[in-house]
Design an enzyme around this catalytic site. Structure first.
Site, mmCIF file in Angstrom:
data_model
loop_
_atom_site.group_PDB
_atom_site.id
_atom_site.type_symbol
_atom_site.label_atom_id
_atom_site.label_comp_id
_atom_site.label_asym_id
_atom_site.label_seq_id
_atom_site.Cartn_x
_atom_site.Cartn_y
_atom_site.Cartn_z
ATOM 1 N N GLU A 71 38.995 -0.994 54.331
ATOM 2 C CA GLU A 71 38.630 -1.486 53.010
ATOM 3 C C GLU A 71 37.860 -2.801 53.052
ATOM 4 O O GLU A 71 37.753 -3.503 52.049
ATOM 5 C CB GLU A 71 39.880 -1.609 52.134
ATOM 6 C CG GLU A 71 40.540 -0.245 51.932
ATOM 7 C CD GLU A 71 41.724 -0.282 50.988
ATOM 8 O OE1 GLU A 71 42.109 -1.391 50.555
ATOM 9 O OE2 GLU A 71 42.259 0.793 50.686
ATOM 10 N N LYS A 92 44.765 5.815 40.218
ATOM 11 C CA LYS A 92 43.822 6.451 41.136
ATOM 12 C C LYS A 92 43.507 7.849 40.600
ATOM 13 O O LYS A 92 44.348 8.747 40.695
ATOM 14 C CB LYS A 92 44.419 6.564 42.539
ATOM 15 C CG LYS A 92 44.686 5.237 43.229
ATOM 16 C CD LYS A 92 45.391 5.466 44.556
ATOM 17 C CE LYS A 92 45.579 4.175 45.344
ATOM 18 N NZ LYS A 92 46.387 4.391 46.578
#
Length: 414
Positions: free
Chosen positions: A204, A332
């Site tokens: 990330e 999400k």
């Protein structure tokens, strides 16, 4: 009325070099919307199914089955549907699959079509996506949770906690908040290099050094925040992802086995020592008694986010609210499979005073849908990685664009 005239999907690559689904939807006026579906590394067991081919291609990670489901099964069913009726489209996708977790069509097939249709409809109206999805009330720029030290399933290092994040609260604009993160990130890189640590990046975009324990990254962040001159304006957030090291009723980290009570006390100590404002997945997804105790202990002091605990699922979140587990939910879209279901979960959370954090996945793309989605739903917070790697900065850059039209930054009001 504009209707869906054409649908197609094909394989593209995510940020880890794995195949994922790209869907394109064309409307009867020629408007086109496209979307790329993300993929997670640390996943909850109750997430909607990401359909993979499990054959010799790409080590089994191909998505040709999901692509075929879009091009054949889904396309046949949704051609001619009203492009502006997102609920009808998404309910049709859900009924067509016929399961609770999209195990027939794959959530990577349904979500791609759902997102692409929303984009096409927004394009047809000449509207930005956030305005189309959120209406006139979509105005709040979210506070970013920037993951600048990676561990756990997101990095090849010895750090157990998955994400060490900074949150820039004390600013009046998104661009100034983002500037503070950039400056802290740059100082962190120098600190790591000067102390002989690796400056390699995790999935990330955060740094992934080997460190002594799960406290050393927090000390590093505090040093960098102070050197950047942002004390009291930037706070710490953690994603522990504790399900990843939960086994046989114990939490195994730093060479020890912790009970739920032990780990909760560890969090209490950390919160007393550091300006920690949020802990995500502090306990395992099925450790319900532990979650209730954690919420009783810290729920009135900091944000406790359920990711694996709730998996963006409205029904599971409802149970958690009743049992008083956590006080915030990670959002999400690919955990649940459609835009409409995602929005229903957010609305349930907001009605019950649970905070929401819009989130990327570790396997991402240049698609910045969640930036618009965070503003559309006024989630007030977004997780989309560090200030590195194009698939992460794409979301930040989109938020900077949105700020030109809507400049209300939540900041300290969060």
């Amino acid at each position: 009325m504009l209707v869906i005239e054409d649908v197609r999907a094909y394989e593209v690559l995510d940020s880890r070099g794995n195949p994922t689904v790209k869907a394109e939807v064309t409307l009867s006026d020629g408007s086109v919307g496209a979307a790329i579906v993300p993929s997670g590394a640390s996943t909850g067991s109750k997430e909607a199914l990401e359909l993979r081919d499990n054959d010799e291609r790409f080590g089994g990670k191909g998505v040709l089955k999901a692509v075929a489901n879009v091009n054949e099964t889904i396309a046949d069913e949704i051609l001619g549907l009203d492009a502006f009726n997102q609920t009808q489209l998404d309910d049709t996708l859900r009924e067509l699959d016929g399961t609770n977790n999209y195990s027939n069509l794959g959530a990577n097939a349904t979500l791609g079509v759902s997102m692409a249709t929303a984009r096409a409809a927004a394009a047809a109206l000449g509207m930005p996506l956030y305005r189309y999805l959120g209406g006139a009330n979509a105005s709040i720029l979210p506070v970013p949770m920037c993951n600048i030290i990676n561990g756990g399933a997101h990095a090849n290092n010895n750090v157990d906690f998955q994400e060490f994040m900074i949150m820039p609260f004390g600013f009046t604009s998104f661009k100034e908040a983002l500037r503070s993160v950039c400056e802290i990130y740059a100082i962190l890189k120098k600190e790591l290099a000067n102390s002989g640590h690796s400056t390699a990046l995790g999935d990330e975009g955060g740094f992934a050094p080997n460190l002594a324990n799960n406290t050393e990254p927090i000390d590093l962040l505090m040093t960098c925040i102070k050197k950047a001159g942002y004390e009291n304006r930037v706070k710490i957030a953690l994603d522990v992802a504790s399900t990843e090291f939960f086994k046989d009723g114990k939490y195994h980290m730093e060479g020890k086995a912790f009970s739920s009570e032990d780990l909760i006390e560890r969090y209490v100590e950390l919160c007393a020592k550091y300006p920690i404002c949020s802990i995500e997945d502090g306990l395992a997804e099925n450790d319900f008694e532990g979650w209730i105790k954690l919420t009783e202990k810290l729920g009135n002091k900091i944000q406790l986010v359920g990711d694996d605990l709730f998996v963006t699922n409205e029904d599971i979140l409802r149970e958690g609210i009743i049992k008083k587990m956590a006080n915030a939910v990670l959002i999400k879209p690919n955990q649940i499979g459609t835009i409409t279901q995602t929005m229903r979960t957010v609305r349930l959370a907001q009605r019950n005073n649970y905070k929401c954090v819009m989130s990327h996945r570790s396997g991402e793309s240049e698609d910045a849908f969640i930036a618009d989605f965070a503003v559309a739903l006024n989630t007030g917070q977004i997780k989309t990685g560090a200030l590195a790697r194009g698939e992460r900065t794409a979301k930040y850059n989109r938020l900077l664009e949105i700020e030109l039209e809507s400049d209300e930054y939540l900041g300290e009001k969060l």
